[in-house]
Enzyme design. Structure first.
Site, PDB file in Angstrom:
ATOM      1  CG  HIS A 187      -3.741  -3.492   3.320  1.00 44.79           C
ATOM      2  ND1 HIS A 187      -2.692  -3.053   4.089  1.00 44.79           N
ATOM      3  CD2 HIS A 187      -4.351  -2.385   2.827  1.00 44.79           C
ATOM      4  CE1 HIS A 187      -2.669  -1.727   4.079  1.00 44.79           C
ATOM      5  NE2 HIS A 187      -3.652  -1.304   3.316  1.00 44.79           N
ATOM      6  CB  CYS A 200      -0.975  -0.036   1.169  1.00 43.23           C
ATOM      7  SG  CYS A 200      -2.366   1.106   0.952  1.00 43.23           S
ATOM      8  CD  GLU A 249      -1.452  -6.085   5.597  1.00 42.47           C
ATOM      9  OE1 GLU A 249      -1.487  -4.866   5.859  1.00 42.47           O
ATOM     10  OE2 GLU A 249      -1.170  -6.518   4.470  1.00 42.47           O
TER      11      GLU A 249
END
Length: 510
Positions: A168, A78, A170
């Site tokens: 993202h 990002c 994660e």
């Protein structure tokens, strides 16, 4: 640790999740502020986190990408991706609308996407967009609305491979995000994926033995998972040169002092129980502010601990059960994680006592601590105890603390926890406790009108305490607990259930 993946934190709310995902992949990593790169460690790869800031701001958070890429494989996530594009001749523009939510990824063939399905769902959360790339990069994924969803450095452009993601990986909403992270870590950065409980123990014991040498260590135990595992690790390294103190600060759960001391029997720890409840409660008289209460509890704890430490004049080290979320939440740098509250475990005692600090769990998340404890053979009754705050009921009795309010909270909490254990729910949830509110309301018992306190029940599910969801306890169980508290604890006539998540709420109320 032989190998380290460094995560440079630019302030994203998801930075800790990157670390969690890598740890789940058996990769050792640490988070550092974007401007505090650890130059004295053996770094294998670097990840640049997201950020609430824009690379187009005049005060944008900055690292020298070229310097990093000359030494390590780099993954930008990002803001990290936008920063790299911005520094290498790409074009980044502010989006008219913040791109936030689910998107489907259109993939080009690349090692980063080995085993990843076409049109896999990913999570976007950014206010800037990368419109064009510099000549050293090429696009490897896009979405319906975002032409540059992922890109990489061309062969030979830099000494090490560079990959960047506008999404993202994660977060759980990126359904194959863990696969993408694994591919970068294992197949592109060639990191080892053998970091587990056994390796954690071996490394900790070695570090403690080298650090402490032939000296002695003093440690305060709380009865909780963190201090118990930390003490066991230290004991494994130095044996009976560890001296432990368990203090009754008057803010423990009902019967906890006696039960915890009994549970430590047979573990080989030199432990002494110290009763100091009256001293703590006297200092807390008239104090309502939660941060002031924490500081008073910490101050008195230090005073009593100092007096006990004076009985061991040859000790040079202090053991603590500090874990990684304590460190993260207690450190504020420009941009990254704002200080939420002062922590009981971080700072204070070492400087006052002129002792060195031994913190074997400092870089571990809570679930990792439990894995280590299980590997060490610690009894489930200790290992699976719910987290309990260092200041104890001092922050679960909201407002001014009095002995009577502590008693009410203890009694309500005792009924609550006993019911969870009896029903089988205790081991299904992360943490539970009763909070005595500074609110009195009208009630009716028999023919009498009452004006008594309200108790809030808190119960959450979590992995590491960084985020938490409220637990969906059965209505009939909640009804039973409420009835028992109101009928058995004179002074409480109303029970409510907290259905707030973290964030935006915290697990504790103060």
């Amino acid at each position: 640790m032989n190998e380290l993946v460094v995560i440079l934190d630019f302030g994203s709310q998801y930075t800790q999740l990157i670390a969690r995902r890598l740890r789940e992949l058996n990769v050792y990593c640490e988070i550092y502020p974007y401007n505090k790169f650890p130059k004295d460690k053996k770094v294998k790869a670097v990840i640049l986190s997201g950020s609430p800031f824009s690379v187009l701001d005049s005060n944008a958070l900055y690292v020298d990408f070229n310097e990093l890429a000359a030494q390590y494989p780099v993954l930008g996530v990002c803001y990290g991706a936008q920063l790299i594009a911005h520094q290498t001749g790409g074009r980044v523009l502010k989006s008219d609308v913040r791109e936030y939510g689910k998107a489907l990824l259109k993939l080009n063939q690349d090692p980063l996407f080995t085993g990843v399905e076409q049109d896999t769902q990913v999570w976007m959360s950014h206010g800037d967009s990368i419109m064009e790339l510099g000549s050293n990069f090429e696009i490897i994924a896009s979405t319906k609305d975002i032409p540059v969803a992922a890109f990489k450095s061309k062969d030979g452009a830099y000494r090490n491979p560079v990959y960047c993601l506008q999404f993202h990986p994660e977060v759980t909403h990126s359904l194959q995000g863990a696969d993408i992270l694994f591919n970068f870590i294992r197949h592109i950065a060639h990191c080892d994926t053998n970091w587990n409980a056994q390796s954690m123990i071996r490394e900790s014991v070695r570090e403690i033995s080298e650090r402490v040498g032939d000296d002695h260590v003093l440690m305060g135990l709380s009865g909780g998972v963190d201090s118990t595992v930390a003490a066991t690790l230290i004991h494994k390294a130095i044996g009976d040169r560890l001296h432990c103190i368990f203090m009754d600060n008057g803010l423990l759960r009902k019967n906890e002092f006696e039960e915890v001391l009994a549970s430590y029997q047979g573990m080989g720890l030199n432990i002494k129980g110290v009763r100091a409840g009256d001293r703590f409660l006297n200092e807390l008289k008239g104090v309502s502010d939660p941060e002031q209460k924490r500081k008073i509890i910490g101050k008195v704890f230090i005073e009593v601990f100092q007096e006990e430490a004076a009985q061991h004049p040859g000790i040079k080290w202090l053991g603590q059960g500090t874990i990684y979320p304590d460190v993260i939440e207690s450190v504020s740098v420009h941009g990254p994680s704002v200080t939420i509250k002062s922590h009981h475990n971080v700072g204070g005692l070492p400087e006052i006592l002129h002792l060195g600090l031994v913190e074997p769990l400092r870089m571990l998340f809570k679930d990792e601590v439990r894995k280590v404890g299980h590997e060490l053979g610690i009894a489930p009754s200790l290992l699976h105890r719910h987290p309990f705050p260092g200041p104890g009921l001092g922050i679960r009795v909201l407002g001014e603390i009095t002995p009577e309010k502590v008693r009410l909270c203890q009694e309500a909490d005792h009924i609550y926890i006993h019911a969870l254990k009896e029903s089988g729910w205790y081991d299904k949830v992360w943490q539970a406790g009763a909070i005595l509110l500074p609110v009195q309301s009208v009630g009716v018992m028999g023919d009498e009108r009452t004006y008594e306190f309200t108790v809030a029940l808190r119960c959450v599910n979590s992995v590491d305490g960084m985020t938490a969801e409220w637990s969906n306890l059965p209505y009939d169980l909640l009804a039973r607990i409420s009835s028992e508290i109101i009928n058995q604890v004179k002074g409480i006539n109303r029970v409510v259930y907290d259905i707030s998540t973290k964030p935006p709420a915290t697990i504790e109320w103060e």
